[in-house]
Design an enzyme around this catalytic site. Structure first.
Site, PDB file in Angstrom:
ATOM      1  N   LYS A 124       0.591  -1.738   0.071  1.00 47.73           N
ATOM      2  CA  LYS A 124       0.234  -0.237   0.007  1.00 47.73           C
ATOM      3  C   LYS A 124       0.945   0.937   0.212  1.00 47.73           C
ATOM      4  O   LYS A 124       0.553   1.964  -0.834  1.00 47.73           O
ATOM      5  CB  LYS A 124      -1.236   0.232   0.848  1.00 47.73           C
ATOM      6  CG  LYS A 124      -1.727  -1.304   1.327  1.00 47.73           C
ATOM      7  CD  LYS A 124      -3.223  -1.004   0.161  1.00 47.73           C
ATOM      8  CE  LYS A 124      -3.390  -2.282   0.017  1.00 47.73           C
ATOM      9  NZ  LYS A 124      -3.942  -3.105   0.683  1.00 47.73           N
ATOM     10  N   GLU A 207      -3.698   6.289   7.619  1.00 42.84           N
ATOM     11  CA  GLU A 207      -4.921   7.823   6.506  1.00 42.84           C
ATOM     12  C   GLU A 207      -5.476   9.210   6.939  1.00 42.84           C
ATOM     13  O   GLU A 207      -6.595   8.346   8.657  1.00 42.84           O
ATOM     14  CB  GLU A 207      -5.600   6.635   5.476  1.00 42.84           C
ATOM     15  CG  GLU A 207      -4.412   5.680   4.688  1.00 42.84           C
ATOM     16  CD  GLU A 207      -5.278   5.458   3.323  1.00 42.84           C
ATOM     17  OE1 GLU A 207      -7.032   5.297   3.657  1.00 42.84           O
ATOM     18  OE2 GLU A 207      -4.626   4.865   2.544  1.00 42.84           O
ATOM     19  N   HIS A 242     -16.108  -6.919   4.783  1.00 42.53           N
ATOM     20  CA  HIS A 242     -15.395  -6.714   3.409  1.00 42.53           C
ATOM     21  C   HIS A 242     -15.784  -7.371   2.665  1.00 42.53           C
ATOM     22  O   HIS A 242     -14.703  -8.251   1.794  1.00 42.53           O
ATOM     23  CB  HIS A 242     -14.045  -6.619   3.955  1.00 42.53           C
ATOM     24  CG  HIS A 242     -13.083  -5.568   4.784  1.00 42.53           C
ATOM     25  ND1 HIS A 242     -13.458  -4.187   4.809  1.00 42.53           N
ATOM     26  CD2 HIS A 242     -13.661  -5.212   6.466  1.00 42.53           C
ATOM     27  CE1 HIS A 242     -12.957  -3.228   6.213  1.00 42.53           C
ATOM     28  NE2 HIS A 242     -13.006  -4.368   6.843  1.00 42.53           N
ATOM     29  N   ARG A 299      -5.851  -8.108 -10.765  1.00 37.44           N
ATOM     30  CA  ARG A 299      -6.372  -9.252 -11.371  1.00 37.44           C
ATOM     31  C   ARG A 299      -7.882  -8.975 -12.411  1.00 37.44           C
ATOM     32  O   ARG A 299      -8.658  -8.163 -11.826  1.00 37.44           O
ATOM     33  CB  ARG A 299      -7.326 -10.433  -9.623  1.00 37.44           C
ATOM     34  CG  ARG A 299      -7.336  -9.516  -9.416  1.00 37.44           C
ATOM     35  CD  ARG A 299      -8.239 -10.606  -7.961  1.00 37.44           C
ATOM     36  NE  ARG A 299      -9.564 -10.272  -7.175  1.00 37.44           N
ATOM     37  CZ  ARG A 299      -8.952  -8.650  -6.078  1.00 37.44           C
ATOM     38  NH1 ARG A 299      -8.033  -9.639  -5.768  1.00 37.44           N
ATOM     39  NH2 ARG A 299     -10.050  -8.686  -5.558  1.00 37.44           N
TER      40      ARG A 299
HETATM   41  C1  MV4 Z   1     -10.708   2.801   4.452  1.00 39.89           C
HETATM   42  C2  MV4 Z   1     -12.278   3.309   5.016  1.00 39.89           C
HETATM   43  C3  MV4 Z   1     -12.273   4.948   5.291  1.00 39.89           C
HETATM   44  N1  MV4 Z   1     -11.476   5.833   5.540  1.00 39.89           N
HETATM   45  N2  MV4 Z   1     -10.072   4.397   4.577  1.00 39.89           N
HETATM   46  C4  MV4 Z   1     -11.492  -1.081   3.678  1.00 39.89           C
HETATM   47  C5  MV4 Z   1     -10.808  -2.219   3.109  1.00 39.89           C
HETATM   48  C6  MV4 Z   1     -10.314  -1.614   3.210  1.00 39.89           C
HETATM   49  N3  MV4 Z   1      -9.511  -2.455   1.228  1.00 39.89           N
HETATM   50  C7  MV4 Z   1     -10.000  -0.393   3.159  1.00 39.89           C
HETATM   51  N4  MV4 Z   1     -11.247  -0.186   3.855  1.00 39.89           N
HETATM   52  C8  MV4 Z   1     -11.452   1.154   4.196  1.00 39.89           C
HETATM   53  N5  MV4 Z   1     -11.283   2.135   4.172  1.00 39.89           N
HETATM   54  C9  MV4 Z   1      -9.900   5.270   5.075  1.00 39.89           C
HETATM   55  N6  MV4 Z   1      -9.252   6.405   5.094  1.00 39.89           N
HETATM   56  C10 MV4 Z   1     -13.692   2.706   4.874  1.00 39.89           C
HETATM   57  C11 MV4 Z   1     -12.769   1.233   4.520  1.00 39.89           C
HETATM   58  C12 MV4 Z   1     -14.621   0.094   4.634  1.00 39.89           C
HETATM   59  C13 MV4 Z   1     -14.585   0.213   3.323  1.00 39.89           C
HETATM   60  C14 MV4 Z   1     -14.017   0.284   1.884  1.00 39.89           C
HETATM   61  C15 MV4 Z   1     -13.953  -0.547   0.855  1.00 39.89           C
HETATM   62  C16 MV4 Z   1     -15.450  -1.129   0.652  1.00 39.89           C
HETATM   63  C17 MV4 Z   1     -16.133  -1.803   2.441  1.00 39.89           C
HETATM   64  C18 MV4 Z   1     -15.579  -1.001   3.575  1.00 39.89           C
HETATM   65  C19 MV4 Z   1     -16.734  -1.139   5.452  1.00 39.89           C
HETATM   66  C20 MV4 Z   1     -15.444  -0.531   6.056  1.00 39.89           C
HETATM   67  C21 MV4 Z   1     -14.558   0.416   6.010  1.00 39.89           C
END
Ligand code: MV4
Length: 518
Positions: A124, A207, A242, A299
């Site tokens: 990341k 973040e 997720h 992918r």
């Molecule tokens: C975040 C966020 C809020 N703010 N980053 C969850 C999985 C990972 N790939 C990134 N995720 C998140 N990152 C910041 N700065 C909220 C999430 C998140 C989320 C993101 C995408 C799809 C579903 C989610 C469910 C909960 C939290």
């Protein structure tokens, strides 16, 4: 859009996967005149992908580490059967740069990006650095792994709440929300040790927290001659733990201008990483419709069919042609989105029991069809769903002119679907599709949890009662109609009018309960 004539690109492709995606890849091979080779573990001897492929080879025990994840065995099969390319599908080895490199070194084309591009996106922090220098909007935060002390400083700078994330992570593991400075140290230690356990790296970065974002991703395609296009977005906000549950294209919040800006950013991401083949750039989109690069999936994704339905393209065939060195057969201006597509992921899991996996024998299977319905399945009636792998059974995807029509079509298709012998999450989709917020497309990444929490508190109360009333009303009507149809009483002289109108629900209700419809 110019259509390429069918031509042989590879002679034989080894499918390094199982389940519905293996079947999807075999179908693309068949249409292109390419031989497909399946591999299977002990518990997959009779799996659908084995039945559908032109050839199939055994690769070991059920444990994926000894079969579908075993690079040596896969390459051995590829060499001995004369495959000239390997498609990894999603999951398993699909984002493993060592596998991509091993294929290349064995003289077998890996259908996907180069190992180097995967490596940039695998971390990341290195991904964020590459995107920052390419001018892609990032969530404010750090672009290097942090010590505890540095974490406190960065958090002060960007402002609380912040998220601690594992540099090697993905899918929410090693992620912690921190609302105030006093919580940071313990959250840091927790995120860091979780990251070490899950990914073998304790590196953590920060973040700024985006509240209730939408998860919107852009599909890109890049050939090996420097051309790259974006194919619009997918709205993937409806998730649980997720795990995506429902995806759609296009997103209700993305207008043509935002689509162009996100699309161009995604192409910038791909170019900054030297990316080739199909890929997906994930963004978080906040309430003001500001978008931020999150990560890139290197992918083909589970939800690729919604993009196929709104673009009219076959992403797997395009992937194969790109890997064979062909230039993209169209330019950005040739890409047009039409209509609306929705996908539901069907899992063998029990929604009544906290979505616990529910593998077992599929004793009865009736699948939906008709206008605008696509079912990408990896199962068949009589097959035993193994417990060793992800319990996704199939994907139900619909297309219609408008979102509203697509929702109606999905509800109709769900009503036609019957899976007997195992528990599935089918009832969850009925719940989602009739949710007023979903129907207005007022969704975000926490929205599905809200729907579930609501229906849980309502379960012993009003909502379920209403649902039961509704069910029994329908049952009574259906039984009455079936009786009328059988006895001729109360219907038209020969009883056919009543039968025509009322028999289908009667059959359906009986079928739902008994799984006996032919
Ligand atoms: C975040 C966020 C809020 N703010 N980053 C969850 C999985 C990972 N790939 C990134 N995720 C998140 N990152 C910041 N700065 C909220 C999430 C998140 C989320 C993101 C995408 C799809 C579903 C989610 C469910 C909960 C939290």
């Amino acid at each position: 859009m110019p259509l390429e004539p069918v031509s042989v690109v590879f002679k034989k492709i080894l499918i390094a996967n199982r389940g519905e995606i293996a079947v999807r890849l075999i179908r693309a091979c068949r249409e292109m005149g390419v031989r497909s080779v399946a591999v299977y573990s002990d518990v997959d001897r009779t799996a659908l992908h084995v039945r559908k492929a032109d050839e199939a080879y055994y690769i070991g025990p059920a444990a994926a580490t000894e079969s579908y994840l075993c690079i040596d065995k896969l390459l051995q099969v590829a060499r001995s059967c004369g495959a000239d390319a390997i498609h990894p599908g999603y999951g398993f080895l699909s984002e493993n740069p060592r596998f991509a490199r091993a294929c290349t070194e064995a003289g077998i084309k890996f259908i996907g990006p180069k190992a180097e591009a995967m490596e940039i996106m695998g971390s990341k922090t290195s991904g964020r650095r590459a995107m920052q220098s390419a001018g892609i909007p990032l969530v404010p935060g750090s672009t290097t792994p942090l010590s505890r002390v540095e974490a406190l400083q960065v958090a002060e700078e960007v402002g609380y709440p912040v998220m601690l994330k594992a540099a090697a992570g993905g899918g929410g593991k090693g992620m912690r929300l921190v609302r105030a400075a006093k919580e940071l140290e313990s959250a840091f230690d927790a995120a860091s040790s979780e990251a070490l356990r899950a990914f073998g790296s304790a590196e953590v970065y920060i973040e700024k927290w985006i509240e209730n974002p939408r998860h919107i991703e852009i599909q890109i395609l890049a050939d090996e001659h420097g051309h790259c296009v974006y194919l619009g977005e997918r709205e993937c906000s409806l998730q649980r733990r997720h795990q995506k549950v429902v995806e759609e294209a296009p997103s209700a919040v993305v207008d043509p201008e935002l689509r162009r800006r996100m699309g161009e950013a995604a192409v910038g991401v791909a170019q900054a990483a030297g990316y080739t083949n199909a890929g997906t750039v994930e963004f978080l989109v906040d309430a003001e419709k500001k978008f931020y690069f999150l990560e890139m999936n290197t992918r083909l994704q589970v939800e690729h069919p919604v993009t196929e339905l709104v673009t009219g393209l076959d992403l797997v065939q395009l992937q194969i042609n790109i890997a064979a060195g062909k230039p993209l057969p169209f330019a950005q201006d040739d890409v047009h989105l039409r209509g609306h597509a929705i996908e539901c992921r069907l899992y063998a899991e029990d929604p009544e029991n906290n979505f616990f996996p529910s593998p077992g024998k599929i004793t009865r299977l009736m699948t939906p069809a008709g206008p605008g319905v696509r079912e990408d399945s990896g199962v068949y009636e009589g097959w035993q769903v193994p417990l060793e792998y992800d319990p996704m059974l199939s994907k139900l995807i619909v297309w219609a002119r408008t979102r509203k029509q697509a929702i109606a079509r999905m509800e109709r298709a769900l009503d036609e679907y019957f899976i007997g012998g195992i528990k599935t999450n089918l009832p969850l989709f009925r719940k989602i599709l009739r949710d007023p917020g979903f129907r207005k497309a007022e969704i975000h990444t926490g929205y599905l949890d809200q729907i579930l929490a609501q229906s849980n508190t309502a379960t012993k109360g009003k909502e379920e009662k209403d649902e039961n009333d509704e069910t029994s009303r329908r049952e009574i009507a259906a039984l009455a109609a079936a009786l009328f149809a059988a006895t001729g009483k109360g219907g038209s002289p020969n009883g056919t009018a009543a039968a025509k109108v009322q028999t289908p629900p009667a059959w359906k209700m009986v079928a739902r309960r008994e799984g006996m419809r032919n």
